[in-house]
Design a protein around this motif. Structure first.
Motif, PDB file in Angstrom:
ATOM      1  N   GLN A  42       4.869  -2.839   4.743  1.00 19.64           N
ATOM      2  CA  GLN A  42       5.039  -1.993   6.076  1.00 19.64           C
ATOM      3  C   GLN A  42       5.818  -1.795   6.559  1.00 19.64           C
ATOM      4  O   GLN A  42       6.831  -1.194   7.203  1.00 19.64           O
ATOM      5  CB  GLN A  42       3.889  -2.765   6.990  1.00 19.64           C
ATOM      6  CG  GLN A  42       2.458  -1.523   6.996  1.00 19.64           C
ATOM      7  CD  GLN A  42       1.066  -2.827   7.394  1.00 19.64           C
ATOM      8  OE1 GLN A  42       1.176  -3.168   8.460  1.00 19.64           O
ATOM      9  NE2 GLN A  42      -0.318  -1.476   7.622  1.00 19.64           N
ATOM     10  N   THR A  43       6.670  -3.097   6.140  1.00 16.86           N
ATOM     11  CA  THR A  43       8.269  -3.167   6.719  1.00 16.86           C
ATOM     12  C   THR A  43       9.756  -2.578   6.319  1.00 16.86           C
ATOM     13  O   THR A  43      10.114  -2.301   6.773  1.00 16.86           O
ATOM     14  CB  THR A  43       8.298  -4.473   7.541  1.00 16.86           C
ATOM     15  OG1 THR A  43       7.709  -5.144   8.597  1.00 16.86           O
ATOM     16  CG2 THR A  43       9.478  -5.031   7.511  1.00 16.86           C
ATOM     17  N   TYR A  44       9.129  -3.286   5.019  1.00 18.66           N
ATOM     18  CA  TYR A  44      10.598  -3.037   4.167  1.00 18.66           C
ATOM     19  C   TYR A  44      10.349  -1.282   2.896  1.00 18.66           C
ATOM     20  O   TYR A  44      11.466  -0.967   2.585  1.00 18.66           O
ATOM     21  CB  TYR A  44      10.991  -3.866   3.176  1.00 18.66           C
ATOM     22  CG  TYR A  44      10.937  -5.505   3.795  1.00 18.66           C
ATOM     23  CD1 TYR A  44      12.574  -5.584   4.110  1.00 18.66           C
ATOM     24  CD2 TYR A  44      10.199  -6.244   4.101  1.00 18.66           C
ATOM     25  CE1 TYR A  44      12.766  -6.963   4.694  1.00 18.66           C
ATOM     26  CE2 TYR A  44      10.926  -7.222   4.428  1.00 18.66           C
ATOM     27  CZ  TYR A  44      11.691  -7.651   4.837  1.00 18.66           C
ATOM     28  OH  TYR A  44      11.991  -8.396   5.877  1.00 18.66           O
ATOM     29  N   GLY A  45       8.972  -0.448   2.888  1.00 19.63           N
ATOM     30  CA  GLY A  45       9.242   0.646   2.641  1.00 19.63           C
ATOM     31  C   GLY A  45       8.057   0.494   1.666  1.00 19.63           C
ATOM     32  O   GLY A  45       7.662  -0.653   0.864  1.00 19.63           O
ATOM     33  N   TYR A  46       7.028   1.381   0.863  1.00 16.73           N
ATOM     34  CA  TYR A  46       6.086   1.309  -0.333  1.00 16.73           C
ATOM     35  C   TYR A  46       6.499   1.770  -1.337  1.00 16.73           C
ATOM     36  O   TYR A  46       6.482   1.560  -1.929  1.00 16.73           O
ATOM     37  CB  TYR A  46       5.248   2.045   0.045  1.00 16.73           C
ATOM     38  CG  TYR A  46       4.015   2.166   1.524  1.00 16.73           C
ATOM     39  CD1 TYR A  46       2.890   1.118   0.927  1.00 16.73           C
ATOM     40  CD2 TYR A  46       4.391   2.061   2.917  1.00 16.73           C
ATOM     41  CE1 TYR A  46       1.724   0.606   1.920  1.00 16.73           C
ATOM     42  CE2 TYR A  46       3.370   2.151   3.832  1.00 16.73           C
ATOM     43  CZ  TYR A  46       1.978   1.520   3.383  1.00 16.73           C
ATOM     44  OH  TYR A  46       1.131   0.935   4.425  1.00 16.73           O
ATOM     45  N   GLU A  47       8.000   1.288  -1.217  1.00 13.54           N
ATOM     46  CA  GLU A  47       8.575   1.826  -2.408  1.00 13.54           C
ATOM     47  C   GLU A  47       8.975   0.625  -3.825  1.00 13.54           C
ATOM     48  O   GLU A  47       9.014   0.167  -4.652  1.00 13.54           O
ATOM     49  CB  GLU A  47      10.067   2.525  -2.797  1.00 13.54           C
ATOM     50  CG  GLU A  47      11.426   1.986  -2.191  1.00 13.54           C
ATOM     51  CD  GLU A  47      10.713   2.012  -0.492  1.00 13.54           C
ATOM     52  OE1 GLU A  47      12.399   2.091   0.713  1.00 13.54           O
ATOM     53  OE2 GLU A  47       9.892   2.675   0.437  1.00 13.54           O
ATOM     54  N   HIS A  48       8.638  -0.774  -2.153  1.00 11.54           N
ATOM     55  CA  HIS A  48       8.430  -1.707  -3.403  1.00 11.54           C
ATOM     56  C   HIS A  48       7.238  -2.768  -3.759  1.00 11.54           C
ATOM     57  O   HIS A  48       7.217  -3.771  -4.326  1.00 11.54           O
ATOM     58  CB  HIS A  48       8.790  -3.302  -2.660  1.00 11.54           C
ATOM     59  CG  HIS A  48      10.538  -2.723  -1.566  1.00 11.54           C
ATOM     60  ND1 HIS A  48      11.736  -2.071  -2.241  1.00 11.54           N
ATOM     61  CD2 HIS A  48      11.060  -2.186  -0.344  1.00 11.54           C
ATOM     62  CE1 HIS A  48      12.794  -2.301  -2.084  1.00 11.54           C
ATOM     63  NE2 HIS A  48      11.809  -1.897  -0.661  1.00 11.54           N
ATOM     64  N   ILE A  49       5.793  -1.620  -4.292  1.00 12.00           N
ATOM     65  CA  ILE A  49       5.487  -1.768  -4.374  1.00 12.00           C
ATOM     66  C   ILE A  49       5.423  -2.321  -5.838  1.00 12.00           C
ATOM     67  O   ILE A  49       3.852  -2.992  -5.982  1.00 12.00           O
ATOM     68  CB  ILE A  49       4.245  -0.478  -4.220  1.00 12.00           C
ATOM     69  CG1 ILE A  49       2.281  -1.224  -4.678  1.00 12.00           C
ATOM     70  CG2 ILE A  49       3.756   0.485  -5.286  1.00 12.00           C
ATOM     71  CD1 ILE A  49       1.183  -0.758  -4.263  1.00 12.00           C
ATOM     72  N   LEU A  50       6.564  -1.610  -6.897  1.00 12.51           N
ATOM     73  CA  LEU A  50       6.501  -1.840  -8.059  1.00 12.51           C
ATOM     74  C   LEU A  50       7.315  -3.230  -8.544  1.00 12.51           C
ATOM     75  O   LEU A  50       6.565  -4.020  -8.737  1.00 12.51           O
ATOM     76  CB  LEU A  50       7.217  -0.425  -8.851  1.00 12.51           C
ATOM     77  CG  LEU A  50       6.399  -0.211  -8.972  1.00 12.51           C
ATOM     78  CD1 LEU A  50       7.553   1.773 -10.257  1.00 12.51           C
ATOM     79  CD2 LEU A  50       5.777   0.064 -10.079  1.00 12.51           C
ATOM     80  N   THR A  51       7.838  -3.369  -7.056  1.00 10.43           N
ATOM     81  CA  THR A  51       8.314  -5.357  -7.420  1.00 10.43           C
ATOM     82  C   THR A  51       7.432  -6.190  -7.314  1.00 10.43           C
ATOM     83  O   THR A  51       7.309  -7.831  -8.126  1.00 10.43           O
ATOM     84  CB  THR A  51       9.898  -4.966  -6.020  1.00 10.43           C
ATOM     85  OG1 THR A  51      11.363  -3.851  -6.409  1.00 10.43           O
ATOM     86  CG2 THR A  51       9.558  -6.237  -6.239  1.00 10.43           C
ATOM     87  N   LEU A  52       6.603  -5.878  -6.369  1.00  7.93           N
ATOM     88  CA  LEU A  52       5.254  -6.445  -6.137  1.00  7.93           C
ATOM     89  C   LEU A  52       4.684  -7.012  -7.231  1.00  7.93           C
ATOM     90  O   LEU A  52       4.120  -8.172  -7.693  1.00  7.93           O
ATOM     91  CB  LEU A  52       4.425  -6.371  -4.925  1.00  7.93           C
ATOM     92  CG  LEU A  52       5.334  -6.476  -3.534  1.00  7.93           C
ATOM     93  CD1 LEU A  52       4.711  -5.997  -2.494  1.00  7.93           C
ATOM     94  CD2 LEU A  52       6.242  -7.938  -2.730  1.00  7.93           C
ATOM     95  N   ASN A  53       4.109  -6.246  -8.048  1.00  5.22           N
ATOM     96  CA  ASN A  53       4.122  -6.066  -9.258  1.00  5.22           C
ATOM     97  C   ASN A  53       4.229  -6.388 -10.182  1.00  5.22           C
ATOM     98  O   ASN A  53       3.832  -7.618 -10.568  1.00  5.22           O
ATOM     99  CB  ASN A  53       3.322  -4.076  -9.851  1.00  5.22           C
ATOM    100  CG  ASN A  53       2.377  -4.320 -11.068  1.00  5.22           C
ATOM    101  OD1 ASN A  53       1.409  -5.031 -10.427  1.00  5.22           O
ATOM    102  ND2 ASN A  53       3.193  -3.365 -11.865  1.00  5.22           N
ATOM    103  N   ASN A  54       5.555  -6.986 -10.000  1.00  5.12           N
ATOM    104  CA  ASN A  54       6.513  -6.989 -11.397  1.00  5.12           C
ATOM    105  C   ASN A  54       6.409  -8.333 -11.224  1.00  5.12           C
ATOM    106  O   ASN A  54       6.006  -9.538 -12.540  1.00  5.12           O
ATOM    107  CB  ASN A  54       7.838  -6.700 -11.334  1.00  5.12           C
ATOM    108  CG  ASN A  54       7.662  -5.728 -11.876  1.00  5.12           C
ATOM    109  OD1 ASN A  54       7.433  -5.094 -12.293  1.00  5.12           O
ATOM    110  ND2 ASN A  54       9.494  -5.202 -11.913  1.00  5.12           N
ATOM    111  N   LEU A  55       6.204  -8.739  -9.922  1.00  4.26           N
ATOM    112  CA  LEU A  55       6.101 -10.676  -9.630  1.00  4.26           C
ATOM    113  C   LEU A  55       5.042 -10.831  -9.622  1.00  4.26           C
ATOM    114  O   LEU A  55       4.724 -11.996 -10.636  1.00  4.26           O
ATOM    115  CB  LEU A  55       6.082 -10.762  -7.854  1.00  4.26           C
ATOM    116  CG  LEU A  55       7.484 -10.367  -7.719  1.00  4.26           C
ATOM    117  CD1 LEU A  55       8.329 -10.289  -5.606  1.00  4.26           C
ATOM    118  CD2 LEU A  55       9.217 -11.539  -7.802  1.00  4.26           C
ATOM    119  N   GLU A  56       4.131 -10.462  -9.832  1.00  6.44           N
ATOM    120  CA  GLU A  56       2.646 -10.543  -9.975  1.00  6.44           C
ATOM    121  C   GLU A  56       2.361 -10.915 -11.463  1.00  6.44           C
ATOM    122  O   GLU A  56       2.091 -11.258 -11.519  1.00  6.44           O
ATOM    123  CB  GLU A  56       1.637  -9.774  -9.363  1.00  6.44           C
ATOM    124  CG  GLU A  56       0.284 -10.994  -9.683  1.00  6.44           C
ATOM    125  CD  GLU A  56      -0.507  -9.750  -9.158  1.00  6.44           C
ATOM    126  OE1 GLU A  56      -2.332  -9.275  -8.597  1.00  6.44           O
ATOM    127  OE2 GLU A  56      -0.228  -8.719  -7.648  1.00  6.44           O
TER     128      GLU A  56
END
Length: 556
Positions: free
Chosen positions: A390-404
């Protein structure tokens, strides 16, 4: 690591000019041959295509293009060049097998930026093949390594490849007396914690704050401007100050692996010694004494210049390390690493997100908390993810997926946190750390002992059998292989002679880990000297950045 080399035909094997690869027209140079020296990446092929298409075909004589792929030739890249219509412009298309690059007397790196991502996210073992190939080259030069130990899936793959290569090329067995006694292969994912923490050695902090690239660092120029009386601050330089950092510089070799809090006293002592050395000129009376002073002058001037540079760097670093934000960030890191409040949403992280601090800083802290808690409770993880998106943008959802996927940011599946057991058994947290005169490797993080280096230390003495249960808690298999040496090459150790261990980090190594291994090498009763090899020199920022992906907004 991409250069366009301009070579004069009439000057055999000599390079006329060297340029960094950039889009647009190639720089002017009166040469016949242009050699592109590149990693096999499609984005670099686009730049080369642009260079070639912008070349003036009407010029005389016409220039010949050649391309060298490092470390391997790529059919995909060649196909791409063919589709762009420029493949036929290259007279030679070859590969240059550069597997391990010496960075210092005890440090080798493949400088493969994407090795961790390839291995753990894309299941691509190409970098592991090149690691095995590099190790086979080392053995061809320095003798067969009799013992191989490893921990992790990638380590197992590399060891298997080495055994297979040796079997497929029976002539590779050499009669060189072995320099290395042991090879230790370590997966980065065995110790995900260490790179996420802020390094607190002098070299580590330079890398954390400014980033060391191929032993060079670019620094803000203000502190390096020569101070002239009465001129105030006019005409300050605008170009960054570029310095090379390696053990060839005497002072840097002495201070680079120290905790930053111990650097000031060393610089102060050096300043007094250099000042006293220059004062000696007043006591030189005879021609012989004057001659001796003059002969020492170049070395003294170099030492004074080196001292001035490192005093300026230390001032730059101190400005940051004494800031409130640095202190608060470090306090939270150390609380996590010592096992405090790892299972709930952290107020400092929430405040940083609310103030929109750099995303990488947030990701490092959240991942550190996750690793120190063997994963986060689903409720805590969902809260962090929601706040970040919500703060940095939904385009970072792939990054979070990669980290997981990489195991850095994950839900706690078993409901059990193994980290406290690992921390206590391996003594990863030391409350009474001595930063000035250290007696343990934990000084490199002011309390936290790098797990990877502790494993290397325990392997040397008393051996991994003493920590069998903890090894099972860490990811991947642990193993031992022995390579048979030809008769007469078995090493008979002299009394007091150190063993030599090559530690290969698959997925990257930090400067703090290197400092910790050097500390173990210098211990009087250590009995082991360490040489370090890696796929890439990393810090927490560059490591997280390599796993980040940004979805471009759809064009409407």
């Amino acid at each position: 690591f991409c250069f366009a080399f301009f070579q004069l035909l009439y000057s055999e094997h000599e390079v006329e000019k060297m340029f960094t690869l950039k889009p647009g027209r190639l720089p002017q140079a009166d040469v016949k041959n242009i050699i592109f020296f590149v990693r096999p990446k499609l984005e670099l092929m686009d730049i080369i295509t642009d260079n070639v298409l912008r070349e003036d075909r009407g010029r005389s004589p016409q220039r010949d293009f050649h391309i060298l792929f490092v470390p391997r030739r790529s059919l995909l890249c060649e196909q791409w060049l063919k589709e762009q219509g420029v493949l036929g412009s290259f007279i030679h298309r070859e590969q240059y097998s550069l597997d391990l690059i010496p960075f210092d007397g005890d440090l080798l790196s493949m400088e493969s930026e994407s090795a961790f991502k390839e291995c753990y996210l894309e299941s691509d073992q190409t970098s592991l093949y090149h690691a095995a190939k590099g190790l086979m080259t080392l053995q061809a030069l320095y003798g067969t390594i009799p013992q191989i130990f490893g921990k992790g899936e990638c380590a197992r793959h590399v060891a298997n490849m080495m055994i297979r290569m040796k079997r497929e090329f029976p002539g590779s067995q050499n009669s060189i007396f072995p320099v290395f006694d042991t090879l230790l292969l370590l997966d980065r994912n065995v110790d995900l914690l260490t790179p996420l923490a802020t390094q607190l050695t002098y070299e580590g902090l330079i890398d954390e704050i400014y980033g060391i690239q191929n032993t060079y660092v670019k620094l803000p120029p203000e502190k390096f401007a020569p101070k002239k009386q009465g001129e105030g601050g006019k005409d300050l330089p605008t170009e960054p100050k570029k310095l090379q950092l390696n053990s060839a510089e005497e002072l840097y070799a002495e201070i680079r692996d120290k905790n930053f809090n111990a650097v000031g006293s060393v610089l102060s002592k050096k300043a007094k010694i250099i000042s006293a050395a220059f004062e000696e000129r007043h006591h030189a009376k005879t021609v012989g004494e004057i001659k001796q002073f003059v002969s020492q002058l170049p070395h003294m001037q170099a030492a004074r210049s080196s001292l001035a540079n490192h005093t300026s760097i230390a001032e730059l670093i101190k400005d940051i390390t004494t800031s409130e934000d640095f202190f608060d960030n470090l306090t939270v890191e150390q609380e996590f690493m010592s096992g405090i409040d790892t299972d709930k949403v952290n107020n400092y992280i929430e405040d940083c997100i609310a103030q929109k601090h750099p995303l990488i800083k947030i990701l490092r802290l959240v991942c550190l908390q996750s690793v120190c808690n063997s994963g986060l409770k689903q409720k805590v993880l969902d809260h962090y993810k929601r706040e970040i998106l919500q703060t940095y943008g939904y385009e970072h959802i792939l990054t979070l997926n990669n980290l997981e996927k990489a195991g850095l940011l994950k839900p706690q599946t078993s409901g059990r946190n193994n980290y406290p057991t690992i921390r206590k058994t391996l003594r990863l947290w030391m409350d009474d750390v001595n930063e000035q005169n250290p007696n343990d490797i934990s000084y490199v993080y002011s309390g936290y002992a790098p797990l990877s280096v502790r494993l290397a230390q325990l392997l040397a003495r008393p051996g991994w059998r003493s920590i069998e249960e903890v090894l099972k808690m860490l990811p991947g298999p642990h193993f031992e292989e022995r390579q048979q040496l030809p008769t007469g090459l078995q090493k008979k150790r002299q009394h007091g002679e150190n063993r030599v261990t090559l530690v290969f980090f698959l997925g990257g190594v930090t400067y703090a880990e290197i400092a910790a291994l050097r500390f173990l090498s210098q211990m009087e009763d250590g009995g082991t000297e360490y040489i370090i090899a890696t796929t890439k020199l990393i810090n927490g920022t560059s490591w997280i950045k390599s796993l980040m992906e940004k979805l471009e907004p759809a064009p409407f």
